[in-house]
Design a protein around this motif. Structure first.
Motif, short mmCIF file in Angstrom:
data_model
loop_
_atom_site.label_atom_id
_atom_site.label_comp_id
_atom_site.label_asym_id
_atom_site.label_seq_id
_atom_site.Cartn_x
_atom_site.Cartn_y
_atom_site.Cartn_z
N TRP A 5 0.84 -1.21 0.00
CA TRP A 5 0.00 0.00 0.00
C TRP A 5 0.87 1.25 0.00
O TRP A 5 0.65 2.18 -0.79
CB TRP A 5 -0.91 -0.03 1.22
N TYR A 35 -7.63 4.69 -12.64
CA TYR A 35 -7.38 4.39 -11.23
C TYR A 35 -8.45 3.45 -10.67
O TYR A 35 -8.16 2.62 -9.79
CB TYR A 35 -7.34 5.68 -10.42
N ALA A 36 -9.68 3.57 -11.18
CA ALA A 36 -10.73 2.66 -10.74
C ALA A 36 -10.39 1.22 -11.13
O ALA A 36 -10.65 0.29 -10.36
CB ALA A 36 -12.07 3.09 -11.33
N LEU A 69 -7.78 -0.06 -8.73
CA LEU A 69 -8.38 -0.34 -7.43
C LEU A 69 -9.17 -1.64 -7.46
O LEU A 69 -9.03 -2.49 -6.56
CB LEU A 69 -9.28 0.83 -7.03
N VAL A 85 -4.06 -1.33 -4.92
CA VAL A 85 -5.08 -0.62 -4.14
C VAL A 85 -4.58 0.76 -3.71
O VAL A 85 -5.29 1.76 -3.82
CB VAL A 85 -5.49 -1.47 -2.91
N LEU A 124 -6.45 3.98 -5.28
CA LEU A 124 -7.25 4.81 -4.38
C LEU A 124 -6.70 6.23 -4.30
O LEU A 124 -7.46 7.22 -4.34
CB LEU A 124 -7.29 4.18 -3.00
N THR A 125 -5.38 6.37 -4.21
CA THR A 125 -4.77 7.70 -4.15
C THR A 125 -5.00 8.47 -5.44
O THR A 125 -5.35 9.65 -5.42
CB THR A 125 -3.26 7.58 -3.88
N ARG A 135 -8.73 9.55 -5.81
CA ARG A 135 -9.05 10.70 -4.96
C ARG A 135 -8.48 11.99 -5.55
O ARG A 135 -9.14 13.04 -5.55
CB ARG A 135 -8.49 10.47 -3.56
#
Length: 260
Positions: free
Chosen positions: A7, A26-27, A30, A60, A64-65, A68
Motif C-alpha cells: 500500500w 485508477y478505478a 483499485l 489498491v 485509491l490515491t 481521490r
C-alpha cells in the motif's frame, strides 16, 4: 501483512506521476487490487501468496490515491470564473490570520451566484479581507484604515469576492505554496470586495461549526486583552493556541507618503 508495505509503495508510486490519469484508470487499478486481495486471502501463506498480497497493496494504494486526486482535480475553479465578481454565502472555516493589511481565512462555500445565475465553486477556498489606506494625523503619512469587522470561526457571511486558481513560486528547494494549498483542500484563492461601489458584506450569524478554531480564537483574544505588551501577547498567543499571525498583527503599520 505484505499488503501494508505494498500500500505504501503504491501511494509513493502514484505521487511520482507528473500528470494524472483519467479516473477510470485508477478505478481499474483499485478493482484489480481488491480482486487480487480476495484471491490471495484464500491461499495458504506461501511465497506466491506473499507476493500477491504485496502486488494487491500496490494496486489498491495507487488506485485509491489516484482516484481521490482525480476527483479533487475535477472540482477545480472553472477558467471563466477567475477574476470576476461572484456573490457567495458560506462560513469561516479556520482561525482568521491577522495580517498587516487585513485578515486571511478559509471559507466553506454553501452558495455562489453571479449576474448570469448560480455557479459551481470549489467547496473550500482561501480569502483575504484587506483594508485600504487613510490619512494619518501627520499629513506626511498614511496609515491602514480600519480592518475587516470581527471575523470569527464558524460565522456565516454573504459577500462578493474575486477568485483565481492557486498559484505559487516554483523556486528550487523553496516552499511550494500551490502544493500546500492542494494538501489543505483549497482549490481557489481570492479576496473580499469591500470598496465603496461594492455590495456591503453581510454577517448572517454564528454557527456551531469549527468549535476548535472558535475556541483557539477566543483564547487568543483573551490573551491580547490581558497582556499589556502587544508583542509579548502575540508571542504567547502563538505558543498557546498556534496563532502565529498574532505576532505580525501586534504591530501597527504606517507607510510614508512622498508628497511632491
Amino acid at each position: 501483512m505484505a499488503g501494508l508495505p505494498g500500500w505504501v509503495l503504491g501511494v509513493a508510486l502514484q505521487l511520482q506521476q507528473a500528470v494524472l490519469w483519467p479516473w477510470w484508470a485508477y478505478a481499474l487499478l483499485l478493482c484489480g487490487g481488491l480482486a487480487l486481495a480476495v484471491g490471495v486471502w484464500r491461499l495458504r501463506p506461501t511465497r506466491a501468496a506473499w507476493l500477491g498480497a504485496l502486488l494487491a497493496g500496490v494496486l489498491v494504494g495507487s488506485g485509491l490515491t489516484g482516484a481521490r486526486a482525480a476527483h479533487f482535480a475535477s472540482q477545480a475553479l472553472a477558467p471563466d470564473l477567475q477574476g470576476v465578481d461572484i456573490a457567495i454565502t458560506g462560513r469561516i472555516a479556520s482561525l482568521p490570520q491577522r495580517l498587516a493589511q487585513g485578515e486571511r481565512f478559509e471559507f466553506i462555500v454553501e452558495k455562489a451566484t453571479r449576474a448570469s445565475g448560480p455557479v459551481t465553486l470549489p467547496e473550500r477556498i482561501q480569502l483575504g479581507w484587506y483594508a485600504g489606506f487613510a490619512p494619518a494625523a501627520d499629513a506626511s503619512l498614511w496609515e491602514l484604515s480600519p480592518k475587516a469587522p470581527a471575523l470569527r470561526a464558524g460565522d456565516r457571511w454573504h459577500f462578493t469576492v474575486r477568485l483565481r486558481s492557486p498559484h505559487g513560486l516554483s523556486n528550487p528547494h523553496g516552499f511550494d505554496r500551490e502544493r500546500w494549498l492542494w494538501e489543505q483542500g483549497i482549490q481557489a484563492t481570492g479576496y473580499v470586495r469591500n470598496g465603496p461601489r461594492d455590495p456591503a458584506p453581510q454577517r448572517l450569524g454564528s454557527t456551531w461549526y469549527h468549535p476548535l478554531d472558535a475556541l483557539r480564537q477566543s483564547v487568543s483574544e483573551r490573551i491580547d486583552e490581558r497582556v499589556s505588551d502587544p508583542r509579548s501577547g502575540g508571542v504567547l498567543a502563538a505558543l498557546v493556541v498556534g496563532d502565529q499571525s498574532a505576532i505580525v498583527g501586534s504591530s501597527k503599520r504606517v507607510v510614508p507618503l512622498n508628497i511632491q
